[in-house]
Design an enzyme around this catalytic site. Structure first.
Site, PDB file in Angstrom:
ATOM      1  N   CYS A 100      50.463  25.424  28.099  1.00 13.03           N
ATOM      2  CA  CYS A 100      49.630  26.117  29.531  1.00 13.03           C
ATOM      3  C   CYS A 100      49.181  27.954  28.915  1.00 13.03           C
ATOM      4  O   CYS A 100      50.282  28.163  28.119  1.00 13.03           O
ATOM      5  CB  CYS A 100      49.790  26.260  30.441  1.00 13.03           C
ATOM      6  SG  CYS A 100      48.669  26.936  31.955  1.00 13.03           S
ATOM      7  N   HIS A 142      45.371  18.257  33.708  1.00  9.20           N
ATOM      8  CA  HIS A 142      45.920  19.998  34.058  1.00  9.20           C
ATOM      9  C   HIS A 142      45.227  20.855  33.915  1.00  9.20           C
ATOM     10  O   HIS A 142      45.310  22.063  35.061  1.00  9.20           O
ATOM     11  CB  HIS A 142      46.699  20.379  32.076  1.00  9.20           C
ATOM     12  CG  HIS A 142      46.795  21.138  32.295  1.00  9.20           C
ATOM     13  ND1 HIS A 142      48.115  21.880  31.427  1.00  9.20           N
ATOM     14  CD2 HIS A 142      46.471  22.463  32.418  1.00  9.20           C
ATOM     15  CE1 HIS A 142      48.461  23.127  31.763  1.00  9.20           C
ATOM     16  NE2 HIS A 142      47.699  23.677  32.063  1.00  9.20           N
ATOM     17  N   GLU A 143      43.294  20.571  33.916  1.00  8.90           N
ATOM     18  CA  GLU A 143      43.143  22.153  33.705  1.00  8.90           C
ATOM     19  C   GLU A 143      42.502  21.822  35.405  1.00  8.90           C
ATOM     20  O   GLU A 143      42.337  23.024  36.633  1.00  8.90           O
ATOM     21  CB  GLU A 143      41.716  21.711  33.087  1.00  8.90           C
ATOM     22  CG  GLU A 143      41.522  22.040  31.933  1.00  8.90           C
ATOM     23  CD  GLU A 143      43.130  23.377  31.310  1.00  8.90           C
ATOM     24  OE1 GLU A 143      42.637  23.810  32.544  1.00  8.90           O
ATOM     25  OE2 GLU A 143      43.316  23.606  30.332  1.00  8.90           O
ATOM     26  N   HIS A 146      44.735  23.836  37.972  1.00  8.77           N
ATOM     27  CA  HIS A 146      44.286  24.518  37.974  1.00  8.77           C
ATOM     28  C   HIS A 146      43.607  25.125  38.987  1.00  8.77           C
ATOM     29  O   HIS A 146      43.824  26.079  39.674  1.00  8.77           O
ATOM     30  CB  HIS A 146      44.442  25.806  36.298  1.00  8.77           C
ATOM     31  CG  HIS A 146      45.218  25.516  35.718  1.00  8.77           C
ATOM     32  ND1 HIS A 146      46.085  26.350  35.526  1.00  8.77           N
ATOM     33  CD2 HIS A 146      44.900  25.353  33.988  1.00  8.77           C
ATOM     34  CE1 HIS A 146      46.472  26.410  34.064  1.00  8.77           C
ATOM     35  NE2 HIS A 146      46.117  25.771  34.037  1.00  8.77           N
TER      36      HIS A 146
HETATM   37 NI    NI Z   1      47.033  25.585  31.596  1.00 13.94          NI
END
Ligand code: NI
Length: 174
Positions: A100, A142-143, A146
């Site tokens: 990341c 993953h995004e 966030h």
């Molecule tokens: Ni990330």
């Protein structure tokens, strides 16, 4: 890869632990997506979410390409999502390495659903629901994390695989 860029917010900044707000003024979406896509190309990353540039809004970009660190990655077109929501996902999970840009230099093994279905808006406001699989599905998960204040570190079943990029490529002899 994965070195800190001055525009990127790093782990420890509270903005990365907050829930991002929905984009309600879709007039802002094209410029925000363009900025994310430009930075993603500059840092040669696979994905970037708005909180990572300090903007607590639900927007992200994903563009998977092979690079020196990950030559076996598939190629995806630029995927831009506003207000994404995972509506279905596989029970099956696959474990693979993740890093990341907000956690510079570190990678670890993370299990993710092998496919997901995502409801989102395009930068022009068009609503769509689409299915993604494999590595692209991993990056999108993953995004989207966030946007909920979650890091890949939080998804690691244990921290034993956590390592630096250099040590993953050339593990020290025991
Ligand atoms: Ni990330």
């Amino acid at each position: 890869m994965n070195a800190a860029h001055p525009d990127l917010i790093l782990i420890g900044d509270p903005v990365l632990r907050r829930r991002a707000r929905p984009v309600t003024d879709l007039g802002e979406a094209p410029a925000l997506i363009e900025r994310l896509a430009g930075l993603l190309a500059e840092i040669r990353g696979a994905g970037l979410a708005a909180p990572q540039i300090g903007i607590p809004l639900q927007a992200l970009v994903v563009e998977v390409r092979p690079n020196a660190d990950f030559p076996d990655r598939p190629v995806s077109p630029l995927i831009a999502m506003v207000n994404p929501r995972i509506t279905a996902s596989s029970e099956d999970e696959e474990s693979d390495w993740e890093g990341c840009f907000s956690v510079p230099g570190l990678v670890g093994i993370v299990p993710r659903a092998t496919w997901i279905q995502v409801d989102h808006q395009d930068p022009d406001g068009t609503r769509r629901e689409q299915r993604y699989e494999g590595y692209v599905a991993r990056v999108i998960q993953h995004e989207i994390d966030h946007l909920h204040g979650i890091f890949f570190l939080d998804r690691m079943p244990n921290l034993l695989s956590l390592t630096t990029i250099e040590n993953r490529e050339a593990p020290a002899e025991e």
